[in-house]
Design an enzyme around this catalytic site. Structure first.
Site, mmCIF file in Angstrom:
data_model
loop_
_atom_site.group_PDB
_atom_site.id
_atom_site.type_symbol
_atom_site.label_atom_id
_atom_site.label_comp_id
_atom_site.label_asym_id
_atom_site.label_seq_id
_atom_site.Cartn_x
_atom_site.Cartn_y
_atom_site.Cartn_z
ATOM 1 N N LYS A 189 14.166 21.134 64.961
ATOM 2 C CA LYS A 189 13.707 20.050 66.064
ATOM 3 C C LYS A 189 14.767 18.881 65.956
ATOM 4 C CE LYS A 189 9.834 17.299 65.300
ATOM 5 N NZ LYS A 189 10.042 16.084 65.498
ATOM 6 N N ARG A 198 19.376 16.273 68.832
ATOM 7 C CA ARG A 198 20.742 15.787 68.902
ATOM 8 C C ARG A 198 21.792 16.517 69.783
ATOM 9 N NH1 ARG A 198 17.407 14.080 65.160
ATOM 10 N NH2 ARG A 198 18.041 12.359 63.788
ATOM 11 N N ARG A 225 3.070 3.612 67.427
ATOM 12 C CA ARG A 225 4.127 3.639 66.454
ATOM 13 C C ARG A 225 5.235 2.271 66.292
ATOM 14 N NH1 ARG A 225 6.336 9.668 65.969
ATOM 15 N NH2 ARG A 225 7.086 8.800 64.016
ATOM 16 N N SER A 253 15.488 5.773 57.530
ATOM 17 C CA SER A 253 15.089 6.595 58.641
ATOM 18 C C SER A 253 16.336 7.103 59.279
ATOM 19 C CB SER A 253 14.225 5.442 59.452
ATOM 20 O OG SER A 253 14.030 6.040 60.744
ATOM 21 N N ASP A 277 8.562 15.349 56.439
ATOM 22 C CA ASP A 277 7.874 16.041 57.191
ATOM 23 C C ASP A 277 6.957 17.142 56.546
ATOM 24 O OD1 ASP A 277 8.499 14.378 59.216
ATOM 25 O OD2 ASP A 277 10.021 15.693 60.023
HETATM 26 C C1 S3P Z 1 13.477 12.809 62.460
HETATM 27 C C2 S3P Z 1 13.449 11.955 61.347
HETATM 28 C C3 S3P Z 1 12.310 11.614 60.620
HETATM 29 C C4 S3P Z 1 11.235 12.792 60.777
HETATM 30 C C5 S3P Z 1 10.994 13.263 62.334
HETATM 31 C C6 S3P Z 1 12.189 13.621 62.788
HETATM 32 C C7 S3P Z 1 14.833 12.837 63.224
HETATM 33 O O1 S3P Z 1 11.630 10.541 61.230
HETATM 34 O O2 S3P Z 1 9.985 12.500 60.155
HETATM 35 O O3 S3P Z 1 10.099 14.286 62.586
HETATM 36 O O4 S3P Z 1 15.146 13.846 63.953
HETATM 37 O O5 S3P Z 1 15.772 12.037 63.194
HETATM 38 P P1 S3P Z 1 12.276 9.177 60.423
HETATM 39 O O6 S3P Z 1 13.756 9.142 60.262
HETATM 40 O O7 S3P Z 1 11.756 7.828 61.178
HETATM 41 O O8 S3P Z 1 11.747 9.123 59.028
#
Ligand code: S3P
Length: 449
Positions: A21, A26, A121, A166, A314
């Protein structure tokens, strides 16, 4: 819609999972900014990723989808056009936060909206750095929650020390950095997934890396390339945990992403006693991919905390279920971030585990789970959260009686076809028996608690 699950027979399976995902979002975004046509294979056609595709189309990018998992993206050299309407990000935090970074570089105004889960969020984490770079960005909801209104312009590179580890925050800033003057640097308290950096490098965008910091130089146009997206280890996590927790269970997952900022789950399963082996078969497009094999044992409890957390954020719902099945106590700490995912995952996990008869203590930043629990089938809520729904489908494979999970439409956000995959996973007649590959695989690296 509800999902009904019964105790699994012996697990013996060889599977692949849909595309990653994070990498799918990206790949579509960077391809859209590139200077030509990019063919993306293995794209995840989930609701979340399709919201990113629709958003890019609304911004003037031509994207064909001849098969659900193939995109042909016609890059327009970073030129986007104003959308006719507001852009709906559905339940996808990645879409909203990454797009905010992208839109920070555009002179027109865009409004980003989401569903009720996304609307709860926090967006202050991207608003602050994007404002520092010169973006006009406001959150219309209470306490800096969506909808977002963004008008970009001439941005300046900044050095930002993010208070949260994050990848979404890091990526929003790096995407904005592509449009900024000079160098943009992001420091993280500990390393989050690095797919944006790798995707930039693959599309020949110049970056620089020091210990915990990553920088991008402004004013670059990605060089168009084709890309093939590996299977999502976060989707495989549900099956890996199920196989690991069933004594004698055996699972082989092929064509799975093995980026080491995403594989902490494997180290934790090893710590819990499972036999886990992995082999990287290719890194030709910078993202490692390969095969993982798990053999189940009676698991033992563990502590999951610290720098490990962002690298398996996740996977924590599935690991919490493993904890309930393990001997002894499993403790998850430093995982406040779970409170602001698609649901409050700490509350959702503890509510559902209790519903199945597990003794669990809810901590401010995690959970204390007392195993091994004889799980009881129950009627559970998904809390509108795909990973909660799938984690408790796995719990149902170990429960007495039937487990019913309500409101499972949300599963499509990350794993379209999960229900069919679940049927195949537990139906021996439809499972291909794997050729043993043990000799060629390396044991996954055990990580100290
Ligand atoms: C993601 C980053 C994570 C993850 C999300 C997908 C991403 O979140 O929980 O499912 O694709 O950058 P955070 O980076 O906010 O923790």
């Amino acid at each position: 819609m509800e999902l009904r699950v019964k105790r699994a027979p012996r697990i013996e399976a060889e599977i692949t999972v849909p595309g990653d995902k994070s990498i799918s979002h990206r790949a579509a975004i960077v391809a859209a900014l590139s200077n030509g046509v990019c063919n993306l294979r293995g794209f995840l056609p989930s609701d979340d990723c399709m919201h990113t595709v629709s958003a890019l189309r609304a911004l003037g990018i031509q994207i064909e989808q001849p098969e659900p998992d193939i995109l042909i993206v016609h890059g327009k050299k970073r030129v986007l056009t104003p959308p006719k309407d507001e852009i709906n990000c559905g339940g996808s935090g990645t879409t909203m936060r990454l797009l905010a970074g992208l839109l920070a570089g555009q002179t027109f105004e865009t409004r980003l909206v989401g569903n009720p889960s996304l609307t709860r969020r926090p967006m202050d984490r991207i608003i602050e750095p994007l404002r520092k770079m010169g973006t006009d960005i406001v959150a219309e909801g209470p306490e800096q929650t969506p909808p977002l209104r963004i008008r970009g312009g001439s941005l300046r590179g900044i050095h930002y020390r993010s208070p949260v580890a994050s990848a979404q925050v890091k990526s929003a800033i790096l995407l904005a950095g592509l449009f900024a003057k000079g160098k943009t640097t992001v420091d993280e308290p500990s390393a989050s997934r690095n797919h944006t950096e790798l995707m930039f490098n693959y599309f020949l965008i110049r970056t620089a890396k020091s210990e915990d910091a990553i920088s991008v130089f402004g004013d670059q146009i990605p060089e168009s390339r084709d890309f093939s997206i590996p299977g999502d280890i976060s989707s495989a996590a549900f099956w890996l945990v199920a196989a690991a927790a069933q004594s004698g269970g055996h699972l082989l997952v092929r064509n799975i992403g093995l980026n080491d900022t995403r594989t902490a789950l494997l180290g934790v399963l090893v710590r819990m006693g499972a036999q886990v082996r992995e082999a990287v078969e290719g890194v030709d497009q910078l993202e490692p991919r390969g095969v993982v094999e798990v053999t189940g044992v009676p698991l033992k409890g563990t502590v999951i905390h610290g720098k490990e957390i962002p690298q398996l954020i996740d996977e924590l719902p599935a690991l919490a279920v493993a904890g309930a099945l393990a001997n002894g106590t499993t403790i998850i700490r430093h995982a406040h971030e779970l409170r602001v995912k698609e649901s409050d995952r700490i509350a959702a996990i503890s509510h559902n585990l209790r519903g199945m008869g597990v003794q669990v203590i809810e901590l401010n930043d995690g959970l204390e789970i007392h195993g091994p629990a004889p799980l009881r089938g129950a009627r559970l809520s998904s809390f509108g959260d795909h990973r909660i729904a799938m984690a408790f489908a796995v719990a149902g494979l170990f429960a007495d009686g039937e487990t019913i999970i309500q409101d499972v439409e949300c599963i499509r956000e990350s794993y379209p076809g999960f229900e069919k995959a679940l049927d195949e996973f537990i139906s021996p007649s439809r499972v291909r028996t794997s050729t043993p590959v043990i000799g060629t695989l390396m044991p996954a690296t055990p990580v100290e608690e």
